[in-house]
Scaffold this active site. Structure first.
Site, PDB file in Angstrom:
ATOM      1  N   ASP A 103      -1.724   3.846  -6.214  1.00 21.42           N
ATOM      2  CA  ASP A 103      -0.301   3.779  -5.868  1.00 21.42           C
ATOM      3  C   ASP A 103       0.462   4.951  -6.446  1.00 21.42           C
ATOM      4  O   ASP A 103       1.531   5.303  -5.961  1.00 21.42           O
ATOM      5  CB  ASP A 103       0.273   2.447  -6.373  1.00 21.42           C
ATOM      6  CG  ASP A 103      -0.431   1.286  -5.706  1.00 21.42           C
ATOM      7  OD1 ASP A 103      -1.531   0.900  -6.160  1.00 21.42           O
ATOM      8  OD2 ASP A 103       0.097   0.789  -4.692  1.00 21.42           O
ATOM      9  N   GLN A 108      -5.678  -9.389  -1.812  1.00 21.48           N
ATOM     10  CA  GLN A 108      -5.644  -8.357  -0.776  1.00 21.48           C
ATOM     11  C   GLN A 108      -7.051  -7.987  -0.304  1.00 21.48           C
ATOM     12  O   GLN A 108      -7.264  -7.625   0.852  1.00 21.48           O
ATOM     13  CB  GLN A 108      -4.934  -7.093  -1.272  1.00 21.48           C
ATOM     14  CG  GLN A 108      -3.418  -7.211  -1.404  1.00 21.48           C
ATOM     15  CD  GLN A 108      -2.980  -7.605  -2.802  1.00 21.48           C
ATOM     16  OE1 GLN A 108      -3.624  -8.453  -3.428  1.00 21.48           O
ATOM     17  NE2 GLN A 108      -1.901  -7.020  -3.286  1.00 21.48           N
ATOM     18  N   GLY A 139       0.842  -1.186   0.000  1.00 20.96           N
ATOM     19  CA  GLY A 139       0.000   0.000   0.000  1.00 20.96           C
ATOM     20  C   GLY A 139       0.879   1.238   0.000  1.00 20.96           C
ATOM     21  O   GLY A 139       1.826   1.347   0.785  1.00 20.96           O
ATOM     22  N   ALA A 140       0.577   2.182  -0.880  1.00 19.49           N
ATOM     23  CA  ALA A 140       1.481   3.313  -1.087  1.00 19.49           C
ATOM     24  C   ALA A 140       1.857   4.073   0.192  1.00 19.49           C
ATOM     25  O   ALA A 140       3.044   4.219   0.501  1.00 19.49           O
ATOM     26  CB  ALA A 140       0.875   4.259  -2.128  1.00 19.49           C
TER      27      ALA A 140
HETATM   28  C1  LIG Z   1      -3.584   3.157  -0.288  1.00 15.79           C
HETATM   29  S1  LIG Z   1      -2.537   2.472  -1.472  1.00 15.79           S
HETATM   30  C2  LIG Z   1      -3.345   0.928  -1.673  1.00 15.79           C
HETATM   31  C3  LIG Z   1      -3.023   0.309  -2.997  1.00 15.79           C
HETATM   32  O1  LIG Z   1      -1.841  -0.490  -2.923  1.00 15.79           O
HETATM   33  C4  LIG Z   1      -2.175  -1.793  -3.349  1.00 15.79           C
HETATM   34  O2  LIG Z   1      -1.153  -2.419  -4.045  1.00 15.79           O
HETATM   35  P1  LIG Z   1      -0.209  -3.483  -3.253  1.00 15.79           P
HETATM   36  O3  LIG Z   1      -1.107  -4.307  -2.390  1.00 15.79           O
HETATM   37  O4  LIG Z   1       0.456  -4.270  -4.369  1.00 15.79           O
HETATM   38  O5  LIG Z   1       0.779  -2.640  -2.480  1.00 15.79           O
HETATM   39  C5  LIG Z   1      -3.371  -1.600  -4.237  1.00 15.79           C
HETATM   40  O6  LIG Z   1      -3.015  -1.070  -5.494  1.00 15.79           O
HETATM   41  C6  LIG Z   1      -4.122  -0.621  -3.404  1.00 15.79           C
HETATM   42  O7  LIG Z   1      -5.171   0.052  -4.040  1.00 15.79           O
END
Ligand SMILES: CSC[C@H]1O[C@H](OP(=O)(O)O)[C@H](O)[C@@H]1O
Length: 366
Positions: free
Chosen positions: A248, A207, A54-55
């Site tokens: 992201d 997720q 998560g960003a």
């Molecule tokens: C609030 S940023 C959340 C964003 O990050 C996730 O990606 P990942 O689980 O690969 O880090 C996903 O794109 C979410 O929407």
């Protein structure tokens, strides 16, 4: 966030003020495991292997990674050169979330002016903590602004809950507190708004099914886990009132990089006249890129993330192979939704349209 009576965050600094503790999200919802990070390699591993994801959370983790680099720099011949090198490694851990580079660069800029190694450590620790607290407050405000939209939709409906669809996990597990896409959900729920959340499972790492379902459940928010491909059908049958997702990296022209499959949800929402909102703190805007489809780097991860699926079997976390052993696979981790499909951005300063003009009206300093 309150989890089983305990106020916890996905990341925190141990009482020793040198060990960074993170929830190992790979093991949720079935195992709650905390990992200790004391080396830069451990921080990089935690980001690459998605202990943390998560960003905003990746950014905060990278920020504390600079502190760890400073802690490890004391015995080096050229401590600053060592810290600079470690920051380059931290920034390279995952390419799509802009927060990682933004946070590491922000802490490094402070460290460069600190002087002694001890001063560098303190400066990095303080700036990382400041980033975490700022992002928590930004997400709280995203919730306040976004809840207004949810309440307005509730008032327009003659009956039934506001049905919100979300993709992946843009929850407090992706942030520090509240989340981005989930912040309006939590705030509206806490205000007593009758709502329900369709939770996309979000292959390949699930997720949504694992993390969003877990945290909504802990907060008592009504939700239903669905396959990634069910959203369009639900929209066609009037069972989705709005879509809220995280991001992201979003360009300052309104293009949105988010978990793979987001673009398809935006297309279905457009086709069915359903509002499609993107929730983000301003740290997730990319103020340099203008064409997200062409410019935003899309992370490709191990094909085994597609070939294997993890779950609980007989009380044990188990991975099972899905396709034939011999079938190749590909794992594109993100896609880009063009601004034309985005109804608006929900930010800490308010809601704006998905255009360069409207974004810069809200953030004129950029
Ligand atoms: C609030 S940023 C959340 C964003 O990050 C996730 O990606 P990942 O689980 O690969 O880090 C996903 O794109 C979410 O929407």
């Amino acid at each position: 966030m309150l989890v089983d009576g305990n106020q916890i965050r996905p990341i925190w600094l141990d009482d020793d003020r040198t060990t960074v503790k993170v929830i190992d999200q790979r093991q949720l919802p079935h195992r709650f495991v905390v990992a200790d990070l004391t080396q830069v390699d451990e921080v990089i591993h935690a980001i690459v292997e998605m202990f943390v994801r998560g960003a905003p959370l990746i950014g905060a983790t990278g920020a504390y990674g600079v502190m760890i680099a400073a802690l490890n720099a004391g015995l080096k011949n050229d401590p600053m050169a060592f810290i600079e090198k470690e920051c380059r490694r931290l920034k390279a851990a995952r390419p799509t979330a802009v927060n990682l580079a933004w946070a590491v660069d922000r802490v490094l800029a402070i460290v460069r002016t600190a002087g002694s190694v001890e001063a560098c450590i303190d400066a990095a620790r303080d700036e990382a903590a400041a980033i975490a607290e700022e992002e928590a407050e930004n997400c709280r405000m995203i919730g306040v602004h976004g809840a207004e939209i949810v309440e307005a939709i509730r008032h327009e409906k003659d009956r039934g809950p506001v049905n919100i669809l979300t993709h992946c996990n843009a929850g407090w597990l992706a942030c520090i507190e509240y989340g981005t896409a989930t912040a309006p959900i939590y705030e509206a729920f806490n205000r007593g708004v009758d709502l329900h959340v369709w939770v996309d499972e979000t292959r390949p790492l699930n997720q949504g099914a694992r993390l969003t379902a877990w945290e909504l459940g802990k907060h008592g928010v009504p939700h239903t886990v669905i396959t990634d491909n069910a959203g369009g059908h639900l929209m066609q049958h009037g069972r989705v009132d709005m879509v809220i997702v995280g991001t992201d990296r979003s360009t300052h022209t309104g293009d949105v990089a988010n978990k793979i499959g987001t673009y398809l949800k935006a297309l279905a929402a457009k086709d069915n006249g359903i509002p499609f909102y993107v929730a983000l703190p301003s740290s997730t805007f990319d103020w340099t890129m203008t064409d997200g489809v062409k410019e935003i780097p899309i992370e490709e991860r191990s094909p085994d993330e597609v070939r294997y699926i993890q779950g609980l079997a007989d009380g044990q976390l188990t991975r099972v192979l899905v396709p034939p052993e011999t079938s190749p696979a590909a794992d594109f981790a993100f896609d880009v939704t063009p601004a034309r499909l985005v109804t608006g951005f929900i930010t800490e300063r308010g809601v704006c349209g998905a255009s360069e003009e409207k974004i810069h009206e809200l953030f004129p300093e950029h």
